[in-house]
Design an enzyme around this catalytic site. Structure first.
Site, PDB file in Angstrom:
ATOM      1  N   LYS A  26     -54.169   0.228 -21.909  1.00  0.00           N
ATOM      2  CA  LYS A  26     -52.789   0.299 -22.388  1.00  0.00           C
ATOM      3  C   LYS A  26     -51.816   0.454 -21.219  1.00  0.00           C
ATOM      4  O   LYS A  26     -50.722  -0.126 -21.220  1.00  0.00           O
ATOM      5  CB  LYS A  26     -52.634   1.471 -23.360  1.00  0.00           C
ATOM      6  N   GLY A  63     -40.118   9.956 -34.186  1.00  0.00           N
ATOM      7  CA  GLY A  63     -39.640   8.665 -33.733  1.00  0.00           C
ATOM      8  C   GLY A  63     -40.395   7.568 -34.472  1.00  0.00           C
ATOM      9  O   GLY A  63     -40.995   7.807 -35.527  1.00  0.00           O
ATOM     10  N   ASN A  93     -40.913 -10.094 -25.171  1.00  0.00           N
ATOM     11  CA  ASN A  93     -42.229 -10.058 -24.537  1.00  0.00           C
ATOM     12  C   ASN A  93     -42.768 -11.451 -24.235  1.00  0.00           C
ATOM     13  O   ASN A  93     -43.333 -11.697 -23.168  1.00  0.00           O
ATOM     14  CB  ASN A  93     -43.215  -9.312 -25.431  1.00  0.00           C
ATOM     15  N   GLU A 123     -39.746   5.687 -20.193  1.00  0.00           N
ATOM     16  CA  GLU A 123     -41.024   6.284 -19.799  1.00  0.00           C
ATOM     17  C   GLU A 123     -41.531   5.705 -18.479  1.00  0.00           C
ATOM     18  O   GLU A 123     -42.733   5.687 -18.234  1.00  0.00           O
ATOM     19  CB  GLU A 123     -42.058   6.054 -20.903  1.00  0.00           C
ATOM     20  N   ALA A 140     -43.435  -1.018 -33.589  1.00  0.00           N
ATOM     21  CA  ALA A 140     -42.631  -0.299 -34.574  1.00  0.00           C
ATOM     22  C   ALA A 140     -41.284   0.049 -33.987  1.00  0.00           C
ATOM     23  O   ALA A 140     -41.141   0.241 -32.774  1.00  0.00           O
ATOM     24  CB  ALA A 140     -43.349   0.971 -35.033  1.00  0.00           C
ATOM     25  N   GLY A 162     -43.135  14.929 -33.762  1.00  0.00           N
ATOM     26  CA  GLY A 162     -42.324  13.812 -33.299  1.00  0.00           C
ATOM     27  C   GLY A 162     -42.037  12.862 -34.435  1.00  0.00           C
ATOM     28  O   GLY A 162     -42.955  12.351 -35.079  1.00  0.00           O
ATOM     29  N   ASN A 165     -47.711   6.921 -23.992  1.00  0.00           N
ATOM     30  CA  ASN A 165     -47.896   5.831 -23.048  1.00  0.00           C
ATOM     31  C   ASN A 165     -48.182   6.401 -21.665  1.00  0.00           C
ATOM     32  O   ASN A 165     -47.800   7.527 -21.345  1.00  0.00           O
ATOM     33  CB  ASN A 165     -46.646   4.953 -22.980  1.00  0.00           C
ATOM     34  N   ASN A 174     -48.536  -1.845 -20.360  1.00  0.00           N
ATOM     35  CA  ASN A 174     -47.204  -1.231 -20.265  1.00  0.00           C
ATOM     36  C   ASN A 174     -46.570  -1.446 -18.899  1.00  0.00           C
ATOM     37  O   ASN A 174     -45.358  -1.631 -18.787  1.00  0.00           O
ATOM     38  CB  ASN A 174     -47.301   0.274 -20.554  1.00  0.00           C
ATOM     39  N   GLY A 178     -44.230   8.388 -34.815  1.00  0.00           N
ATOM     40  CA  GLY A 178     -44.437   9.525 -35.707  1.00  0.00           C
ATOM     41  C   GLY A 178     -44.217   9.170 -37.163  1.00  0.00           C
ATOM     42  O   GLY A 178     -44.996   9.541 -38.047  1.00  0.00           O
TER      43      GLY A 178
END
Length: 300
Positions: free
Chosen positions: A181, A9, A199, A260, A127, A7, A102, A185, A12
């Site tokens: 986590k 992205g 956020n 997601e 990131a 990955g 996630n 999320n 990664g």
């Protein structure tokens, strides 16, 4: 240690950059074009006003053979079903897999894997991928990892080969780190994507804050969380530490990408159904995000 990263992205690229200092890295990309670009230009990391480049090996995913000591899987959870058969067939007797997705929906697939060592982790860094070989490091945090199956020897090697600006912590309980986590999320991602805010706005806006508290209470009831004050304080802390950041779900919606949400609120809804519990707020925000993803042409 030889490490493969599946990955390319944001996560990664970020892991490939930082782990390359003390490890031999090969990053596996979805396309041949991206692999060639990383191979020729390297991975570029932007951190504030600083830009640095490292060179790593880059090849398309179809060339992955499982020959590395550790393979880190950084693709989003909804991409896992397409690569899990390859992971099952190719992994060797000494190799290990570390999943950094996630949510917790992927746990149901792991028992089918033949890998002798399977690890799970959560990433607290912020990131963003700026192009196919450039990543912006927007916020520092901790990566927590734990054993799902097998020995922890490769995890210990990973922890020992990291640098101060990119710490990795070996934990005892994978369920605990994933739940922590997941709760963050479940609050930040769907609410920021729905309201289209950063956020920190979830805390600074008193009306959004009321929604944060209501959704949090519903979710921890469903998940049967006992140390609620600690988890709520963690949610607020993440909002404050990443106050100007846009969540990954907000970015996905803005870019017209799949989110997601199934791995995050979808998991909570599965738990609610299993326990025969009501989850009106979770249902509403799940449907709001699915509605934002909706494309009429997909149903023609």
């Amino acid at each position: 240690m030889k490490i493969g990263i599946i990955g390319a992205g944001a996560i990664g690229l970020l892991f490939s950059y930082y782990l390359s200092e003390k490890n031999q890295i090969t990053i596996y990309t979805r396309s041949k074009r991206q692999a060639e670009l990383i191979q020729s230009k390297g991975i570029c990391l932007m951190d504030g006003e600083t830009t640095n480049i490292v060179r790593v090996e880059a090849v398309p995913f179809e060339l992955w053979t499982g020959s590395e000591d550790l393979t880190i899987i950084t693709v989003k959870q909804y991409h896992l079903p397409t690569i899990l058969p390859v992971l099952t067939n190719q992994i060797n007797d000494w190799g290990s897999l570390l999943f950094l997705q996630n949510g917790m929906g992927h746990l149901k697939w792991l028992s089918e894997l033949k890998a002798p060592r399977i690890y799970l982790g959560s990433v607290e860094h912020g990131a963003a991928r700026l192009n196919e070989h450039t990543v912006s490091h927007n916020g520092y945090g901790l990566t927590k990892v734990a054993v799902y199956r097998g020995s922890e020897d490769h995890l210990r090697s990973l922890v020992g080969a990291t640098q101060a600006r990119f710490p990795i912590s070996l934990e005892d309980d994978y369920q605990a780190i994933l739940l922590t986590k997941l709760i963050v999320n479940c609050i930040i991602n769907p609410l920021t994507a729905t309201f289209q805010v950063t956020n920190g706005t979830l805390v600074s806006n008193p009306y959004y804050y009321l929604i944060v508290t209501s959704l949090f209470e519903e979710i921890v009831n469903i998940l049967n969380i006992h140390n609620r004050e600690e988890h709520f304080a963690n949610v607020l802390s993440v909002c404050q530490k990443t106050t100007a950041n846009q969540s990954s779900m907000l970015k996905d919606i803005a870019a017209g990408r799949e989110t997601e949400i199934d791995a995050i609120l979808g998991y909570v809804l599965e738990e609610a159904n299993r326990k025969q519990m009501q989850a009106p707020l979770t249902h509403n925000y799940y449907n709001l995000i699915k509605g934002k993803e909706f494309k009429e042409e997909d149903f023609r």
